[in-house]
Design an enzyme around this catalytic site. Structure first.
Site, PDB file in Angstrom:
ATOM      1  N   LYS A 209       0.920   7.413  -4.979  1.00 17.47           N
ATOM      2  CA  LYS A 209      -0.250   6.557  -4.703  1.00 17.47           C
ATOM      3  C   LYS A 209      -0.810   5.977  -5.998  1.00 17.47           C
ATOM      4  CE  LYS A 209      -3.553   4.453  -2.581  1.00 17.47           C
ATOM      5  NZ  LYS A 209      -4.555   5.063  -1.701  1.00 17.47           N
TER       6      LYS A 209
ATOM      7  N   LYS B 278     -11.725   4.320  -9.649  1.00 22.07           N
ATOM      8  CA  LYS B 278     -11.379   5.749  -9.625  1.00 22.07           C
ATOM      9  C   LYS B 278      -9.866   5.943  -9.680  1.00 22.07           C
ATOM     10  CE  LYS B 278     -10.801   7.454  -5.763  1.00 22.07           C
ATOM     11  NZ  LYS B 278      -9.687   7.673  -4.789  1.00 22.07           N
TER      12      LYS B 278
END
Length: 296
Positions: free
Chosen positions: A171, A239
């Site tokens: 990811k 993030k």
């Protein structure tokens, strides 16, 4: 059919929980914002007021929350999943968090008799709504097999990529590629407009060639219309780029493009765009070029 607890019913979690309910499972949902459970309730699911209520009687626990500390609190915190879930429950963490945090949580889960896989997703809000998400899964082969029917309900491309933490690593790579593509598209849009080229036909022909991408298809209208309602917020991509750059540094890697993109995402956030869709990186290009319309 299974009893499923779904924790985190935001932009992504809500449609995913609805798909599971519509597939015939019994879904109980919990979110810190109670109104986020309404779509699940409308589909026949239940809204509950605590994690303990959600996991009671559930053989599957799905989690979709923003960041590593949130997952740690949901799973390992007081009255969290580890304290209150049924023995042997399968925990599917759809959140995008640090690989090392996933690995530690998987270890804690195993020590308590639970099974945990990391299953972060890509595809944004459209992918969640249309059940076409790409899901990269880390965990044992046995746990992946047990989770796959649920993953197939919310996703289209479901791939087991390795042991716990591997899903989160993939990811991170995904988020690097996505952010880089969004930045390149944003620069192309500003460039085309500066020369008076009609944007629609230009993007049509670019999309039909090697420059075509899912990013171009999904983000072109948002950029053209300067409409940045969030499907995936810049705050969250900030993030994710932090996860990537930290992990790359720890591996001793040199990632110049990734580091630059991370700074551009951070700049967008610092300039107040964190709540906008990540296609609003366009505003950063305009800001640097002196062409930003502050009313948009």
């Amino acid at each position: 059919m299974s009893n499923i607890a779904f924790i985190g019913l935001g932009i992504m979690g809500s449609p995913m929980a609805v798909h599971l309910q519509n597939a015939g499972h019994t879904v109980k949902g919990f979110d810190l914002n109670p109104s986020n459970a309404q779509k699940l309730v409308d589909a026949g699911g239940r809204a509950v007021t605590s994690i303990a209520d959600a996991v009671r009687g559930a053989d599957v626990v799905a989690v979709m929350v923003p960041d590593s500390p949130h997952v740690q609190a949901v799973l390992a915190g007081e009255k969290g999943v580890f304290e209150t879930a049924e023995p042997g429950a399968l925990i599917i963490d759809f959140s995008s968090i640090r690989p090392d945090v996933t690995q530690e949580l998987a270890k804690q889960a195993a020590e308590r008799g639970f099974r945990l896989i990391d299953a972060p997703v890509s595809g944004g809000e459209p992918g969640a709504v249309n059940a076409t998400l790409s899901i990269m899964v880390g965990g044992s082969a046995e746990d992946f097999a047990a989770a796959k029917p649920f993953l197939d309900t919310v996703g289209k491309t479901v791939v087991h990529v390795g042991t716990n933490g591997a899903g989160q690593t993939v990811k991170s790579a995904n988020q690097l590629i996505v952010a880089t593509n969004i930045q390149a598209l944003a620069e192309a849009v500003v460039f085309l407009e500066a020369y008076g080229v009609e944007l629609g036909p230009a993007l049509d022909v670019l999309g039909g060639g090697l420059a075509g991408s899912a990013v171009l298809n999904q983000k072109r209208e948002k950029m053209a219309n300067r409409e940045f309602a969030p499907g995936f917020r810049i705050d969250l991509h900030h993030k994710d780029m932090g996860i990537f750059t930290t992990a790359a540094r720890e591996a001793g890697l040199v990632t110049p493009a990734g580091s630059l993109i991370a700074q551009l995402v951070a700049s967008a956030r610092a300039n107040g765009d964190g709540h906008l869709d990540h296609s609003a990186l366009l505003r950063g290009v305009e800001r640097l070029s002196g062409t930003l319309n502050k009313e948009n």
